[in-house]
Motif scaffolding. Sequence first.
Motif, short mmCIF file in Angstrom:
data_model
loop_
_atom_site.label_atom_id
_atom_site.label_comp_id
_atom_site.label_asym_id
_atom_site.label_seq_id
_atom_site.Cartn_x
_atom_site.Cartn_y
_atom_site.Cartn_z
N ASP A 117 -88.74 -6.61 -93.74
CA ASP A 117 -88.22 -6.09 -92.47
C ASP A 117 -87.79 -7.21 -91.53
OD1 ASP A 117 -90.70 -7.11 -91.80
OD2 ASP A 117 -91.46 -5.30 -90.85
N GLY A 118 -87.26 -8.27 -92.12
CA GLY A 118 -86.86 -9.40 -91.31
C GLY A 118 -85.39 -9.74 -91.46
N ALA A 119 -85.08 -11.02 -91.40
CA ALA A 119 -83.70 -11.48 -91.42
C ALA A 119 -83.05 -11.35 -92.79
CB ALA A 119 -83.64 -12.94 -90.96
N GLY A 120 -83.85 -11.09 -93.83
CA GLY A 120 -83.30 -10.99 -95.18
C GLY A 120 -83.29 -9.59 -95.75
N VAL A 121 -83.43 -8.58 -94.92
CA VAL A 121 -83.44 -7.20 -95.42
C VAL A 121 -82.14 -6.92 -96.19
CG1 VAL A 121 -83.32 -4.79 -94.74
CG2 VAL A 121 -84.97 -6.28 -93.66
N GLY A 122 -82.29 -6.39 -97.39
CA GLY A 122 -81.14 -6.02 -98.21
C GLY A 122 -80.58 -7.15 -99.05
N ALA A 123 -81.02 -8.37 -98.81
CA ALA A 123 -80.51 -9.51 -99.59
C ALA A 123 -81.22 -9.57 -100.94
CB ALA A 123 -80.75 -10.82 -98.84
N ASP A 124 -80.44 -9.73 -102.00
CA ASP A 124 -81.01 -9.76 -103.34
C ASP A 124 -80.22 -10.74 -104.21
OD1 ASP A 124 -82.52 -9.21 -105.56
OD2 ASP A 124 -81.64 -7.23 -105.93
#
Length: 301
Positions: A117-124
């Motif tokens: 739930d931070g700056a990288g949400v959705g990054a994979d």
Amino acid sequence: MIRVGVDFGGTKIEAAVLDGEGGFLSRRRVATPPGYEAAIEAVCELVAQVEAEAGGGGGPVGVGGPGSVSPATGLLRNSNSTMLNGRPLPADLETALGRPVRYANDANCLALSEAADGAGVGADPLFAVIVGTGCGGGLAAGGRLVSGANAIAGEWGHTPLPWSTADEHPGPACWCGRRGCLETWLCGPAFSRDHREATGRTLAPTDIAEAARAGDPGAVASMARYVDRLARGLAMVCNIVDPEAIVLGGGVSNIPELYERLPAAIAPYVFTDRWAARIAPARWGDSSGVRGAAWLWDAAG
């Protein structure tokens, strides 16, 4: 469901209780006391305090800290807080707390927190970096930690500075016994050391950045060297795991110019004709570690 996390750092220990949505119910931090046994006692006291404030607890605890647990021995290794190396830290915490403990590297906890739930949400995938008193990294994919077959995934801080110049070789001595590790170039004390060697002045990284903004030539040059070295290190990571996002934590991550300058500095070193990735500071700042620790029982990889 509530979750309890502990960030076991070299300078501070923080404990927190999160609710089911990841909100803080309670949190406390203290300076890390000298001595292994005193630090374990401090963890127990903090956990008791935050659980009492949150009105519940008693379940398993997630702990983030420096280094990692050897799959072969169960002992901590690779910690720049060297008093922890060779100790059965998770087992000792389990005994002292009287409940199960799951331990992960602090940079892994940063990655998990920022992916959740931070700056990288959705990054994979997401690559998380700590540039503070040390230099660590953690990798998350599909919202879960990637710890690797030997529990060392993401340990970029103890790889050599890539594309080093003649005056950078062999590099400063590292506490791990080698020379030229990225930690010896990119951690906060290394940034200050480089500036001192070039100018004769000792400044903290954020003060170097402030002096550079004011036009000080030595600070401008020190910032340029640091950005280039950080970019080279991150480009190496990009060539291996190609992250969608890179999240920075630790004291050096508070320099805003890094986010302005890194994309253009990284791109020439990446083995592609077109490169892009999100680069952002940790949304949760220096509490990302404790949040990621609290999520360990839900998203271990």
